[in-house]
Scaffold this motif. Structure first.
Motif, PDB file in Angstrom:
ATOM      1  N   THR A 280       5.691   8.499   1.726  1.00  0.00           N
ATOM      2  CA  THR A 280       5.372   9.347   2.876  1.00  0.00           C
ATOM      3  C   THR A 280       4.042   8.962   3.512  1.00  0.00           C
ATOM      4  N   PHE A 281       3.088   8.481   2.685  1.00  0.00           N
ATOM      5  CA  PHE A 281       1.723   8.259   3.161  1.00  0.00           C
ATOM      6  C   PHE A 281       1.279   6.803   3.157  1.00  0.00           C
ATOM      7  N   LEU A 282       2.011   5.912   2.496  1.00  0.00           N
ATOM      8  CA  LEU A 282       1.502   4.561   2.265  1.00  0.00           C
ATOM      9  C   LEU A 282       1.125   3.835   3.556  1.00  0.00           C
ATOM     10  N   ALA A 283       2.000   3.847   4.539  1.00  0.00           N
ATOM     11  CA  ALA A 283       1.702   3.143   5.792  1.00  0.00           C
ATOM     12  C   ALA A 283       0.446   3.712   6.444  1.00  0.00           C
ATOM     13  N   ARG A 284       0.273   5.039   6.380  1.00  0.00           N
ATOM     14  CA  ARG A 284      -0.907   5.659   6.981  1.00  0.00           C
ATOM     15  C   ARG A 284      -2.159   5.389   6.154  1.00  0.00           C
ATOM     16  N   THR A 285      -2.002   5.320   4.838  1.00  0.00           N
ATOM     17  CA  THR A 285      -3.134   4.958   3.977  1.00  0.00           C
ATOM     18  C   THR A 285      -3.647   3.572   4.343  1.00  0.00           C
ATOM     19  N   ARG A 286      -2.745   2.622   4.444  1.00  0.00           N
ATOM     20  CA  ARG A 286      -3.128   1.248   4.788  1.00  0.00           C
ATOM     21  C   ARG A 286      -3.782   1.193   6.169  1.00  0.00           C
ATOM     22  N   ALA A 287      -3.177   1.854   7.148  1.00  0.00           N
ATOM     23  CA  ALA A 287      -3.702   1.831   8.515  1.00  0.00           C
ATOM     24  C   ALA A 287      -5.092   2.463   8.578  1.00  0.00           C
ATOM     25  N   PHE A 288      -5.280   3.541   7.828  1.00  0.00           N
ATOM     26  CA  PHE A 288      -6.582   4.206   7.799  1.00  0.00           C
ATOM     27  C   PHE A 288      -7.646   3.288   7.213  1.00  0.00           C
ATOM     28  N   MET A 289      -7.318   2.607   6.120  1.00  0.00           N
ATOM     29  CA  MET A 289      -8.279   1.692   5.492  1.00  0.00           C
ATOM     30  C   MET A 289      -8.646   0.560   6.456  1.00  0.00           C
ATOM     31  N   GLN A 290      -7.676   0.064   7.179  1.00  0.00           N
ATOM     32  CA  GLN A 290      -7.944  -0.977   8.178  1.00  0.00           C
ATOM     33  C   GLN A 290      -8.856  -0.456   9.287  1.00  0.00           C
ATOM     34  N   GLU A 291      -8.547   0.725   9.752  1.00  0.00           N
ATOM     35  CA  GLU A 291      -9.330   1.340  10.834  1.00  0.00           C
ATOM     36  C   GLU A 291     -10.786   1.527  10.425  1.00  0.00           C
ATOM     37  N   GLN A 292     -11.006   1.940   9.186  1.00  0.00           N
ATOM     38  CA  GLN A 292     -12.355   2.207   8.696  1.00  0.00           C
ATOM     39  C   GLN A 292     -13.044   0.954   8.142  1.00  0.00           C
ATOM     40  N   LYS A 293     -12.357  -0.175   8.181  1.00  0.00           N
ATOM     41  CA  LYS A 293     -12.881  -1.442   7.653  1.00  0.00           C
ATOM     42  C   LYS A 293     -13.195  -1.358   6.165  1.00  0.00           C
ATOM     43  N   PHE A 294     -12.378  -0.585   5.450  1.00  0.00           N
ATOM     44  CA  PHE A 294     -12.432  -0.576   3.994  1.00  0.00           C
ATOM     45  C   PHE A 294     -11.494  -1.665   3.456  1.00  0.00           C
ATOM     46  N   SER A 295     -11.896  -2.304   2.388  1.00  0.00           N
ATOM     47  CA  SER A 295     -10.965  -3.158   1.657  1.00  0.00           C
ATOM     48  C   SER A 295     -10.348  -2.302   0.551  1.00  0.00           C
ATOM     49  N   LEU A 296      -9.067  -1.994   0.687  1.00  0.00           N
ATOM     50  CA  LEU A 296      -8.384  -1.197  -0.334  1.00  0.00           C
ATOM     51  C   LEU A 296      -8.146  -2.082  -1.547  1.00  0.00           C
ATOM     52  N   VAL A 297      -8.747  -1.719  -2.659  1.00  0.00           N
ATOM     53  CA  VAL A 297      -8.705  -2.566  -3.857  1.00  0.00           C
ATOM     54  C   VAL A 297      -7.262  -2.729  -4.336  1.00  0.00           C
ATOM     55  N   ILE A 298      -6.914  -3.959  -4.642  1.00  0.00           N
ATOM     56  CA  ILE A 298      -5.601  -4.262  -5.230  1.00  0.00           C
ATOM     57  C   ILE A 298      -5.774  -4.173  -6.742  1.00  0.00           C
ATOM     58  N   VAL A 299      -5.138  -3.191  -7.337  1.00  0.00           N
ATOM     59  CA  VAL A 299      -5.422  -2.814  -8.723  1.00  0.00           C
ATOM     60  C   VAL A 299      -4.274  -3.187  -9.646  1.00  0.00           C
ATOM     61  N   ASP A 300      -4.624  -3.788 -10.773  1.00  0.00           N
ATOM     62  CA  ASP A 300      -3.642  -3.988 -11.834  1.00  0.00           C
ATOM     63  C   ASP A 300      -4.010  -3.072 -12.991  1.00  0.00           C
ATOM     64  N   GLU A 301      -3.105  -2.178 -13.324  1.00  0.00           N
ATOM     65  CA  GLU A 301      -3.304  -1.228 -14.412  1.00  0.00           C
ATOM     66  C   GLU A 301      -1.939  -0.958 -15.058  1.00  0.00           C
ATOM     67  N   PRO A 302      -1.880  -0.103 -16.067  1.00  0.00           N
ATOM     68  CA  PRO A 302      -0.603   0.101 -16.771  1.00  0.00           C
ATOM     69  C   PRO A 302       0.577   0.373 -15.846  1.00  0.00           C
ATOM     70  N   LYS A 303       1.735  -0.148 -16.237  1.00  0.00           N
ATOM     71  CA  LYS A 303       2.930  -0.105 -15.387  1.00  0.00           C
ATOM     72  C   LYS A 303       3.926   0.997 -15.764  1.00  0.00           C
ATOM     73  N   LYS A 304       3.823   1.517 -16.975  1.00  0.00           N
ATOM     74  CA  LYS A 304       4.868   2.401 -17.477  1.00  0.00           C
ATOM     75  C   LYS A 304       4.546   3.885 -17.338  1.00  0.00           C
ATOM     76  N   LEU A 305       3.391   4.202 -16.758  1.00  0.00           N
ATOM     77  CA  LEU A 305       2.993   5.597 -16.628  1.00  0.00           C
ATOM     78  C   LEU A 305       3.282   6.094 -15.215  1.00  0.00           C
ATOM     79  N   SER A 306       3.770   7.321 -15.119  1.00  0.00           N
ATOM     80  CA  SER A 306       4.107   7.866 -13.802  1.00  0.00           C
ATOM     81  C   SER A 306       2.866   8.187 -12.976  1.00  0.00           C
ATOM     82  N   THR A 307       1.701   8.271 -13.635  1.00  0.00           N
ATOM     83  CA  THR A 307       0.484   8.684 -12.943  1.00  0.00           C
ATOM     84  C   THR A 307      -0.308   7.507 -12.369  1.00  0.00           C
ATOM     85  N   THR A 308      -0.027   6.286 -12.775  1.00  0.00           N
ATOM     86  CA  THR A 308      -0.823   5.161 -12.305  1.00  0.00           C
ATOM     87  C   THR A 308      -0.375   4.719 -10.910  1.00  0.00           C
ATOM     88  N   ILE A 309      -1.246   3.951 -10.262  1.00  0.00           N
ATOM     89  CA  ILE A 309      -0.911   3.489  -8.916  1.00  0.00           C
ATOM     90  C   ILE A 309      -0.232   2.126  -8.996  1.00  0.00           C
TER      91      ILE A 309
END
Length: 276
Positions: free
Chosen positions: A147-176
């Motif tokens: 629901t929000f991913l496209a807007r999250t990305r667009a917002f980060m671009q607009e604000q000139k933030f680099s949204l960190v590309i994160v590698d973390e555990p894959k099997k948990l429902s809470t991780t990104i």
């Protein structure tokens, strides 16, 4: 340009065989470091100047924003974010002037979710550091919901933030998710935390040690290599930080990754001082 480093410079026994290494010794292996001490307190400028004396001319620092800026703690009475931001900028001024500050890193806690109040806060944060390269790491997966991913990305671009590309555990429902989307054409920032499913949500005094206690396999590093290769031409600079420090694996994995990417870092410190 691709640069690789680790979180902190002290705790990488693999590099020197010592319990604690100096920044000078660390800078013989890597051109980049993430300083997490600034998360706990704004460093004195005298410390910053001393760090700069220990590294080569082109060495780069990623400075983690103090936790009051990332909602890990509240402002104390009489404090203001604007004054603290100015204090931090004055602290790292030598890094900025000499071209050694790669970026500021804002790592938000898991309870910083995708809602209007927090979006507005990110705008405030950008205004506090308008001229400084900034990376944002989110740890609540609501930002990545369909629901929000496209807007999250667009917002980060607009604000000139680099949204960190994160590698973390894959099997948990809470991780990104590992979302290799580039939001800033100036720099891309990867942070590799490891994939310790059991330890990731640990609490208590040993939580940090358990969370990042992980060693990447050759196959996993090759998978991450492909992700880096896929985005490296979309931005001027790529920073890769290995944060899987707890078991002493970060430095070795980082050097293995350097070899996989066939990188040759120049302008490092000498690996040892000669007799004369």
């Amino acid at each position: 340009m691709i640069q690789i480093g680790c979180t902190s410079f002290k705790e990488h026994t693999y590099l020197t065989g010592k319990k604690e290494s100096s920044l000078f010794e660390y800078a013989a292996y890597f051109p980049l470091v993430e300083m997490d001490t600034s998360f706990y307190a704004i460093p004195k400028q005298t410390y910053v100047k001393e760090w700069l004396k220990q590294v080569p001319e082109r060495f780069q620092f990623i400075m983690k924003l103090p936790k009051v800026f990332t909602k890990h703690e509240e402002l104390t009475e009489g404090e203001s974010l604007k004054e603290l931001a100015q204090e931090l900028l004055e602290s790292v001024k030598p890094m900025i002037e000499q071209g050694n500050l790669f970026c500021l890193l804002a790592q938000f806690p898991p309870y910083f979710d995708c809602r209007r109040e927090n979006v507005d806060y990110l705008r405030i944060l950008r205004q506090l550091f308008p001229q400084i390269p900034m990376a944002v790491e989110l740890r609540n997966n609501s930002w990545y919901d369909s629901t929000f991913l496209a807007r999250t990305r667009a917002f980060m671009q607009e604000q000139k933030f680099s949204l960190v590309i994160v590698d973390e555990p894959k099997k948990l429902s809470t991780t990104i998710p590992f979302d290799s989307y580039v939001t800033n054409s100036s720099f891309v920032f990867f942070r590799f935390h490891g994939r310790n499913d059991i330890g990731w949500n640990a609490t208590g005094p040993d939580a940090k040690r358990l969370r990042t206690n992980y060693r990447y396999s050759k196959e996993e590093l090759e998978e991450l290599q492909e992700a880096v290769a896929a985005v490296k031409d979309q931005s001027k600079q790529v920073a890769i930080i290995f944060n899987n420090n707890a078991g002493g694996d970060a430095a070795e994995n980082a050097l293995q990754f350097k070899d996989l990417l066939q990188l040759d870092f120049e302008n490092l410190n000498p690996s040892q001082l000669g007799l004369f």
